[in-house]
Write a protein that holds these residues in place. Structure first.
Motif, PDB file in Angstrom:
ATOM      1  N   TYR A 201      15.267 -10.291  10.778  1.00 27.94           N
ATOM      2  CA  TYR A 201      15.826  -9.036  11.340  1.00 27.94           C
ATOM      3  C   TYR A 201      15.352  -8.041   9.994  1.00 27.94           C
ATOM      4  N   GLY A 202      15.911  -8.702   8.928  1.00 34.87           N
ATOM      5  CA  GLY A 202      15.826  -7.916   7.529  1.00 34.87           C
ATOM      6  C   GLY A 202      14.477  -7.676   7.103  1.00 34.87           C
ATOM      7  N   TYR A 203      13.640  -8.482   6.983  1.00 33.68           N
ATOM      8  CA  TYR A 203      12.351  -8.344   6.270  1.00 33.68           C
ATOM      9  C   TYR A 203      11.534  -7.689   7.239  1.00 33.68           C
ATOM     10  N   ASN A 204      11.414  -7.960   8.716  1.00 32.53           N
ATOM     11  CA  ASN A 204      10.719  -7.219   9.813  1.00 32.53           C
ATOM     12  C   ASN A 204      10.891  -5.894   9.697  1.00 32.53           C
ATOM     13  N   PHE A 205      12.460  -5.483   9.722  1.00 32.09           N
ATOM     14  CA  PHE A 205      12.824  -4.273   9.474  1.00 32.09           C
ATOM     15  C   PHE A 205      11.954  -3.317   8.466  1.00 32.09           C
ATOM     16  N   LEU A 206      12.353  -3.895   7.261  1.00 31.95           N
ATOM     17  CA  LEU A 206      11.636  -3.196   6.104  1.00 31.95           C
ATOM     18  C   LEU A 206      10.048  -3.214   6.218  1.00 31.95           C
ATOM     19  N   ARG A 207       9.338  -4.208   6.879  1.00 31.56           N
ATOM     20  CA  ARG A 207       7.918  -4.192   7.045  1.00 31.56           C
ATOM     21  C   ARG A 207       7.327  -3.024   8.045  1.00 31.56           C
ATOM     22  N   LYS A 208       7.959  -2.872   8.893  1.00 23.75           N
ATOM     23  CA  LYS A 208       7.866  -1.845  10.004  1.00 23.75           C
ATOM     24  C   LYS A 208       8.343  -0.613   9.756  1.00 23.75           C
ATOM     25  N   ASN A 209       9.186  -0.456   8.793  1.00 32.55           N
ATOM     26  CA  ASN A 209       9.849   1.056   8.565  1.00 32.55           C
ATOM     27  C   ASN A 209       9.357   1.442   7.485  1.00 32.55           C
ATOM     28  N   PHE A 210       8.652   0.825   6.243  1.00 29.00           N
ATOM     29  CA  PHE A 210       7.897   1.116   5.195  1.00 29.00           C
ATOM     30  C   PHE A 210       6.378   1.197   5.407  1.00 29.00           C
ATOM     31  N   ARG A 211       5.754   1.717   4.384  1.00 29.56           N
ATOM     32  CA  ARG A 211       4.279   1.917   4.668  1.00 29.56           C
ATOM     33  C   ARG A 211       3.391   0.548   4.977  1.00 29.56           C
ATOM     34  N   GLN A 212       2.397   0.571   5.692  1.00 32.78           N
ATOM     35  CA  GLN A 212       1.753  -0.496   6.105  1.00 32.78           C
ATOM     36  C   GLN A 212       0.563  -0.649   5.203  1.00 32.78           C
ATOM     37  N   GLY A 213      -0.099  -1.874   4.854  1.00 38.79           N
ATOM     38  CA  GLY A 213      -0.914  -2.130   4.023  1.00 38.79           C
ATOM     39  C   GLY A 213      -2.138  -1.242   3.842  1.00 38.79           C
ATOM     40  N   GLU A 214      -2.772  -0.701   5.011  1.00 36.48           N
ATOM     41  CA  GLU A 214      -3.773  -0.023   5.084  1.00 36.48           C
ATOM     42  C   GLU A 214      -3.553   1.331   4.348  1.00 36.48           C
ATOM     43  N   LYS A 215      -2.213   1.734   4.476  1.00 34.07           N
ATOM     44  CA  LYS A 215      -2.007   3.276   4.003  1.00 34.07           C
ATOM     45  C   LYS A 215      -1.600   3.204   2.482  1.00 34.07           C
ATOM     46  N   VAL A 216      -0.945   1.878   1.949  1.00 37.37           N
ATOM     47  CA  VAL A 216      -0.968   1.718   0.624  1.00 37.37           C
ATOM     48  C   VAL A 216      -2.427   1.590  -0.130  1.00 37.37           C
ATOM     49  N   MET A 217      -3.391   0.873   0.447  1.00 39.53           N
ATOM     50  CA  MET A 217      -4.588   0.549  -0.212  1.00 39.53           C
ATOM     51  C   MET A 217      -5.735   1.910   0.205  1.00 39.53           C
ATOM     52  N   ALA A 218      -5.272   2.766   1.055  1.00 38.89           N
ATOM     53  CA  ALA A 218      -6.034   3.976   1.410  1.00 38.89           C
ATOM     54  C   ALA A 218      -7.321   3.292   1.964  1.00 38.89           C
ATOM     55  N   ILE A 219      -7.185   2.552   3.075  1.00 40.65           N
ATOM     56  CA  ILE A 219      -8.287   1.944   3.871  1.00 40.65           C
ATOM     57  C   ILE A 219      -8.702   2.775   5.116  1.00 40.65           C
ATOM     58  N   PRO A 220      -9.925   3.238   5.202  1.00 42.70           N
ATOM     59  CA  PRO A 220     -10.403   4.190   6.357  1.00 42.70           C
ATOM     60  C   PRO A 220     -10.034   3.545   7.720  1.00 42.70           C
ATOM     61  N   GLN A 221      -9.474   3.996   8.478  1.00 49.17           N
ATOM     62  CA  GLN A 221      -9.197   3.663  10.047  1.00 49.17           C
ATOM     63  C   GLN A 221     -10.269   3.197  10.581  1.00 49.17           C
ATOM     64  N   THR A 222     -11.326   4.119  10.281  1.00 45.37           N
ATOM     65  CA  THR A 222     -12.648   3.697  11.216  1.00 45.37           C
ATOM     66  C   THR A 222     -13.258   2.392  10.849  1.00 45.37           C
ATOM     67  N   ARG A 223     -13.120   1.849   9.712  1.00 43.67           N
ATOM     68  CA  ARG A 223     -13.498   0.612   9.251  1.00 43.67           C
ATOM     69  C   ARG A 223     -12.501  -0.480   9.155  1.00 43.67           C
ATOM     70  N   LEU A 224     -11.418  -0.514   9.921  1.00 40.42           N
ATOM     71  CA  LEU A 224     -10.571  -1.489   9.482  1.00 40.42           C
ATOM     72  C   LEU A 224     -10.075  -2.109  10.950  1.00 40.42           C
ATOM     73  N   LEU A 225     -10.148  -3.518  10.567  1.00 42.10           N
ATOM     74  CA  LEU A 225      -9.797  -4.482  11.607  1.00 42.10           C
ATOM     75  C   LEU A 225      -8.726  -5.351  11.344  1.00 42.10           C
ATOM     76  N   ARG A 226      -7.539  -5.227  11.971  1.00 47.21           N
ATOM     77  CA  ARG A 226      -6.256  -5.966  11.685  1.00 47.21           C
ATOM     78  C   ARG A 226      -6.354  -7.346  12.438  1.00 47.21           C
ATOM     79  N   VAL A 227      -6.045  -8.192  11.695  1.00 46.02           N
ATOM     80  CA  VAL A 227      -6.008  -9.697  12.082  1.00 46.02           C
ATOM     81  C   VAL A 227      -4.529 -10.277  12.356  1.00 46.02           C
ATOM     82  N   GLY A 228      -4.085 -10.300  13.340  1.00 48.22           N
ATOM     83  CA  GLY A 228      -2.716 -10.543  13.508  1.00 48.22           C
ATOM     84  C   GLY A 228      -2.387 -12.286  13.513  1.00 48.22           C
ATOM     85  N   MET A 229      -1.157 -12.614  12.975  1.00 51.80           N
ATOM     86  CA  MET A 229      -0.892 -14.039  13.064  1.00 51.80           C
ATOM     87  C   MET A 229       0.613 -14.219  12.729  1.00 51.80           C
TER      88      MET A 229
END
Length: 804
Positions: free
Chosen positions: A772-800
């Motif tokens: 609850y605590g960690y996942n709440f923070l992860r979802k409500n703060f910035r995601q990794g691609e925004k922090v690293m300025a990754i262009p959305q057109t060349r991004l593929l997320r790999v979930g696990m």
């Protein structure tokens, strides 16, 4: 040297100086040098620009600049100290001398002696603050909770001190005890988090009390009007933060210098006009008599006296902008005498008009200077606010880089000063918090009750961590350590106990801030540790990559694929998960790990560490990108160019190694076998060590040639260096061309998005923090691609999903 298990099984025994060609397989053990270590060896020894060896012109310039940035908080304390100390009225005339004596010796002992002459030297390559001290300790002892330290990282440190040899054993024993103790590791990171939380609390309260105390000097206005004007000033101040500390702070920097001239001049005026005999307060007997006369009431009043040194922590937290020597000069020559003059002048005024204690500063002003002083006071209060706001941005950026704060956007606002950052989310949080605090408390007396607890708590934490630095790093004589720790723990604990008596009157506020921030930062760091350990224990084996290379069902896609993960030691499990779901990989795969190094900046030539993943022809590389807590990845195009350029340098360097090995082996094969063996040592060991020494010598020569070409300071030697260099063989040229062609075909980002959940048999508390605590923070703060300025057109997320 690293070698695979297969190397040990294929080694042939060597007996009595047999043929070298029978030992070619054994040579593989020598060839398998960890390229990360080779790259890490190419580090510069240029110290950072924070030491005290700069020329005096630079030092004096920095000293002048520091006045406008660091001392706004401690410089505006005369606005409210006497009012916060005598909250009712002055009971006895000598109480004024007692409080003045307390102020004098508090300033001498804490900001002057402790910070200016001791704590400033406990910097982390020129940077200060709780996380800088924690990072410094992590570099000298393995006390980090996230086990991603590498031996070569120490080579990035330029921290050096003279070490008395007779104290090394004691320091080693303490270091080993810290490394073995799980409690000590948790306690150290808790201290760093708590200290940071207190400074953030200080960042909320400093703008409130500084601006409110300055605006309260407008005599005709009522309290509601003062509060309204203060809120308007604070909103404007926070809205201006996006322009950067450099523009906001230095615009008003001259006001601080004028402010110190005003308070020192007015103090001397009042001193000689009303009662010069208050200088008797330099005699500590008045301090003792004050407590004898007032007892518990005098002890409680320490909460107000302590406000005279608020802002001392800023000297250490903002050290990265200046240098130790410049701060020592500015405080000793300007700030210290100005403060003593101001407080002595106010005491002299109160000896004649004790009934005016609630607004001592403005009441003691000569009438012609009232409005000029008021204007300068408001400007100084804004600067005081700015120092703590920018300091809060800086320490949160440090905390995020070390994995102790959720992802936020960090904007570098100055090309000259790497430490000047702006965090939009935090800025608006501070603004809202400040407005709520001012509307709730309304007076400086009530705010003073809350303000002191945050400041003294941060100072106590600094005392503990600097004492540990003395023990483990400085290896100071034990009686000096005992004197430092005992003196300042007694002083600060006494002030802290006095502040706690005002807990219900507002002192609960910084405690509440700290509890919330400690929970947020502690939860994030704890789960990040569990996540890293999961990846470490489930990393992909090298055999899997070999099987992958031989699998005809796996297709190669054009371009370079950058797979991001936090794992430094090995291949992350997300790679296996990605290939299992999408049976294709790019023509060049780089497994990128962004690693935070506990120093402020890492030079570009030291930032990228590469290693080939066998088999070489499969074009899979491991890459560790080492960033200091003031470094940023930059824009996408710039990062891609830097990575490919450094990768080609690595390929070139690796082929020099292979060429040197082949050349030495060929020379040895043509030499007659001497049959001379070292007594007590097998010929295999003797010959391999001899070969390795020759290879190392040639690699060192090649490395110097490479570095001389790529080092900016060697422009004049480039032509001669190129003539000394042997170009890489054909396979090396082909590999570099292959990488360049892949880059032209496109760079694509594969980002691991791991969902972290607690194991089913975990405790309720762990499930609450992780699920609850960690996942709440992860979802409500910035995601990794925004922090690293990754262009959305060349991004593929790999979930696990990680079960920790």
């Amino acid at each position: 040297m690293a070698s695979s298990d297969s190397d040990h099984h294929t080694d042939q025994e060597v007996v009595n100086g047999g043929q070298l060609k029978d030992r070619k397989v054994s040579w593989a053990k020598l060839a398998r040098v960890d390229s990360l270590n080779l790259e890490a060896g190419k580090v510069s020894s240029t110290p950072e620009n924070h030491n005290s060896t700069a020329d005096w012109k630079t030092v004096l310039s920095l000293a002048f600049q520091s006045v406008g940035v660091i001392y706004g908080d401690i410089g505006t304390s005369p606005l409210y100290v006497f009012a916060s100390t005598f909250t009712d009225k002055i009971g006895h005339k000598d109480d004024i001398l007692g409080v003045l004596s307390l102020i004098i010796y508090t300033i001498i002992l804490v900001p002057m002696t402790k910070y200016v002459f001791i704590v400033l030297w406990a910097n982390n390559n020129g940077d200060g603050g709780a996380f800088a001290l924690y990072s410094l300790l992590c570099r000298y002892a393995k006390v980090s909770l996230i086990p991603n330290q590498e031996p070569e990282d120490r080579e990035l440190s330029h921290y050096s001190l003279d070490i008395p040899s007779n104290h090394i054993r004691r320091a080693q024993r303490i270091r080993h005890s810290l490394e073995k103790s799980k409690f000590a590791k948790f306690f150290l990171v808790f201290l760093a988090i708590l200290g940071t939380s207190m400074v953030i609390g200080d960042g909320v309260l400093t703008p409130c009390i500084s601006v409110l105390s300055a605006v309260s000097g407008i005599k005709p206005l009522g309290q509601e009007a003062v509060v309204g004007i203060s809120v308007a000033i604070l909103v404007a101040l926070f809205c201006a933060q996006r322009f950067g500390t450099d523009k906001v702070g230095y615009t008003f920097a001259p006001a601080i210098c004028i402010w110190f001239m005003f308070i020192s001049g007015i103090g001397l005026y009042n001193l000689f006009k009303y009662d010069v005999s208050v200088l008797r307060a330099f005699n500590p007997k008045y301090l003792i008599n004050y407590f004898q006369r007032n007892g518990k009431k005098g002890w409680i009043s320490l909460g107000g006296v302590f406000l005279c040194i608020t802002g001392s922590e800023a000297m250490f937290a903002d050290l990265g902008h200046f240098s130790v020597r410049s701060i020592q000069i500015s405080f000793s020559c300007l700030v210290f005498p100005a403060l003593l003059s101001a407080y002595s002048g106010q005491a002299a005024y109160l000896s004649k008009f004790p009934e005016n204690v609630s607004n001592t500063f403005y009441d003691s002003l000569p009438d012609p200077l009232y409005w000029p002083t008021f204007v300068v006071a408001v400007a100084a209060a804004i600067i005081a606010s700015q120092a703590m706001i920018s300091g809060t941005f800086s320490i949160v950026a440090q905390a995020q880089s070390i994995g102790c704060f959720p992802r936020v956007k960090v904007v570098h606002t100055s090309p000259k000063h790497g430490g000047q950052v702006y965090i939009p989310e935090l800025n608006y949080f501070l603004m809202i918090a400040c407005v709520i605090v001012i509307l709730s408390f309304k007076t400086t007396e009530k705010l003073g009750h809350a303000y002191g607890i945050a400041v003294v708590s941060a100072e106590i934490i600094t005392t503990h961590m600097v004492t540990l630095v003395m023990l483990v790093i400085w290896k100071t004589r034990i009686w000096w350590i005992t004197l430092f720790y005992g003196t300042y723990l007694f002083i600060e604990s006494t002030y802290f106990s006095a502040q706690l008596t005002k807990f219900t009157q507002g002192g609960y506020l910084p405690i509440a801030f700290s509890v919330v921030l400690v929970i947020i930062m502690g939860t994030w760091h704890y789960v990040q540790k569990l996540r890293y350990q999961f990846e470490l224990s489930n990393k992909v084996s090298s055999e899997y990559i070999r099987d992958l290379a031989n699998n005809p069902d796996i297709k190669r896609v054009r371009g370079i694929g950058l797979l991001y993960s936090e794992l430094v030691q090995g291949i992350p499990p997300i790679f296996h998960h990605f290939v299992s779901n999408i049976p294709s990989v790019h023509s060049v795969i780089v497994l990128v790990s962004i690693k935070s190094i506990p120093i402020s900046k890492v030079a570009l030539q030291e930032r990228f560490l590469f290693r080939h993943v066998e088999p070489r022809e499969y074009k899979v590389f491991r890459c560790v990108v080492r960033l200091g807590y003031k470094d940023q990845l930059g824009d996408t195009a710039n990062f891609e160019n830097q990575l490919v350029e450094q990768l080609n340098k690595f390929i070139r360097h690796e082929h020099y190694i292979l060429a040197a090995q082949e050349q030495v082996l060929a020379e040895r094969e043509t030499e007659p076998a001497s049959g001379q063996l070292v007594p007590g040592r097998s010929s295999k060991v003797h010959i391999e060590e001899d070969l390795q020494q020759q290879v190392d010598s040639r690699i060192s020569t090649s490395t110097r040639s490479i570095q001389s070409v790529h080092t900016p300071t060697a422009q004049s030697n480039r032509s001669s260096s190129r003539t000394q260099m042997v170009p890489p063989n054909a396979s090396g040229q082909e590999e570099m061309q292959f990488v360049e062609k892949a880059k032209e075909q496109g760079v694509f980002y594969l980002l691991a998005e791991a969902e972290v959940v607690a194991k089913k048999d975990s405790s309720f508390v762990k499930k609450a923090f992780v699920n609850y605590g960690y996942n709440f923070l992860r979802k409500n703060f910035r995601q990794g691609e925004k922090v690293m300025a990754i262009p959305q057109t060349r991004l593929l997320r790999v979930g696990m999903t990680y079960e920790v």
